[in-house]
Design a protein around this motif. Structure first.
Motif, short mmCIF file in Angstrom:
data_model
loop_
_atom_site.label_atom_id
_atom_site.label_comp_id
_atom_site.label_asym_id
_atom_site.label_seq_id
_atom_site.Cartn_x
_atom_site.Cartn_y
_atom_site.Cartn_z
N TRP A 1 -8.53 0.76 -1.56
CA TRP A 1 -6.63 1.02 -2.54
C TRP A 1 -7.21 2.97 -1.78
N TYR B 1 -4.87 3.24 1.89
CA TYR B 1 -3.65 4.57 1.44
C TYR B 1 -4.12 5.67 2.91
N PRO C 1 1.33 -0.43 0.53
CA PRO C 1 3.17 -1.26 0.46
C PRO C 1 3.75 -0.44 -1.24
N ALA C 2 4.35 0.19 -0.95
CA ALA C 2 4.92 1.50 -1.39
C ALA C 2 4.94 1.22 -2.77
N ARG C 3 5.50 0.99 -3.91
CA ARG C 3 4.79 0.99 -5.09
C ARG C 3 3.54 0.74 -5.46
N ARG C 4 2.40 0.50 -4.67
CA ARG C 4 1.40 0.41 -4.90
C ARG C 4 0.96 1.60 -4.48
N ARG C 5 1.64 2.64 -3.23
CA ARG C 5 1.04 3.87 -2.68
C ARG C 5 1.24 4.82 -4.14
N ALA C 6 2.21 4.66 -4.56
CA ALA C 6 3.20 5.60 -5.54
C ALA C 6 2.04 5.71 -6.51
N GLN C 7 1.83 4.56 -7.19
CA GLN C 7 0.12 4.57 -8.03
C GLN C 7 -0.34 4.99 -7.89
#
Lengths: 192, 204
Positions: B8, B12, B18-24
């Motif tokens: 990740w 990153y 992807p947006a959701r994983r990026r926020a996580q």
């Protein structure tokens, strides 16, 4: 997400003309792309002369096969990626056949206003980076260079090297780990 | 650091999450000193790689003129080349269309032959067409030392116009095989052309 480069009408037009046999149009394409291609190939093989030869060979082969080339939506970029794919294959073939001159001479880099001592330090630094790159396996090296130097997306790297997306990520990860290990002492200095 | 986090981190940094994983991951990054350190090292290494390599480029016009001297003469495409190229690209559609047309013709012919006895004057025609057909027992494949399949013979021979139907069946099989072979040939040529386009060095 990185924005794609806008499709330049001139690249489209140049490619169309070159496909019809217009050497002037092809020369213009070479002018636009040759520096990038040579730099990428140099990073791949570490030998300036071999890089120049491989780049020349790549452009000549692209001329021969240009009629069958189908540009994507971003014609300039897809042509560049196509030539880089050819150059990567040519460079690897040449590396297998020849022993490149990997004794990097310290060359002063073009810099805005460096003193001689600063130039030497920069050149030494650049040479250490290049040696560390050359210590990585060719397959991982190609993925690393295309990502870092050409700023290609994972998908573009996968298409250029004809490997799956997962393989791109694992090769990049491996290459970066190798590089960090090789440049561990320098990383501390550069961080300051 | 787990392998997933490491993956990740790289994605990153490369702006590929992807947006959701990026926020996580951003939430994780805010708390993980190790990841912050690794990210910083990635940035430093990238900066070094993006600098100009320690080499001098040949002058633009020198390089271009060297290329021009070595460019082979590409034969001019003959007139009508584009039409030929377009024809080649549409060949599979043509094959499919021909095969479909032939199947339709054979189907109609088979239906007509089968229904001959019930058509006005069909008796005469049926008698005539049977004479042009093959004997019913040509379909029996006697195995060495075994008896022919008499059930098959008796079943098939009850079909009206069976003799002509067998010719139609032969024709259908032959046409399908030829169409299939032509299509496979086209596929092979398409694959070779694609390989040459993307790996010209392999075919130099």
């Amino acid at each position: 997400m990185r924005q794609p480069e806008p499709a330049t009408p001139s690249s489209d037009r140049l490619i169309t003309l070159a496909q019809q046999g217009d050497r002037h149009a092809f020369s213009e394409l070479v002018r636009q792309e040759y520096a990038r291609v040579i730099r990428v190939v140099y990073r791949l093989c570490g030998d300036p002369q071999l890089a120049e030869d491989a780049a020349q060979e790549a452009f000549i082969r692209s001329w021969q096969h240009l009629p069958r080339f189908k540009p994507g939506p971003d014609a300039g970029r897809s042509f560049r990626n196509w030539v880089l794919r050819i150059a990567n294959n040519v460079a690897l073939d040449m590396l297998r056949r020849e022993r490149p001159n990997l004794e990097l001479e310290t060359q002063p880099l073009a810099s805005k206003n460096p003193g001689p001592e600063r130039q030497f330090v920069q050149a030494e630094q650049a040479n250490r980076v290049q040696q560390a790159i050359l210590a990585i396996s060719p397959a991982s090296r190609a993925a690393l260079i295309l990502r870092e130097v050409e700023q290609m997306s994972y998908q573009e790297i996968a298409e250029t090297l004809e490997i799956p997306l997962g393989t791109v990520m694992s090769r990049l990860s491996y290459a970066r780990q190798q590089l960090r290990r090789a440049l561990a002492s320098d990383l501390e200095d550069w961080h300051e | 650091m787990s392998k997933a986090i490491h993956t990740w981190l790289q994605a990153y940094y490369d702006d590929e999450l992807p947006a959701r994983r990026r926020a996580q991951f951003q939430a994780h990054l805010a708390e993980c000193l190790q990841c912050q350190r690794d990210l910083r090292q990635l940035e430093i290494v990238s900066q070094q790689l993006r600098q100009d390599p320690p080499m001098s480029l040949p002058a633009t016009e020198v390089f271009v003129s060297q290329i021009n001297l070595r460019l082979p003469r590409r034969p001019e495409q003959p007139r009508g080349w584009r039409a030929l190229e377009r024809g080649w690209q549409l060949a599979p559609l043509g094959l499919l269309g021909s095969w479909a047309t032939l199947q339709a013709v054979l189907l109609v012919s088979s239906l007509l032959l089968w229904s001959l006895p019930w058509l006005p004057g069909g008796d005469l025609l049926a008698a005539g067409s049977g004479g042009f057909g093959l004997p019913a027992d040509w379909l029996i494949l006697p195995l060495p030392g075994s008896q022919p399949l008499q059930f098959t013979q008796s079943l098939l021979s009850t079909l009206p116009g069976f003799g002509s139907l067998s010719w139609l069946l032969l024709l259908d099989l032959a046409a399908s095989m030829i169409t299939g072979l032509l299509y496979l040939s086209w596929l092979a040529s398409w694959w070779i052309r694609t390989e040459q386009q993307f790996n010209p060095s392999a075919h130099a």
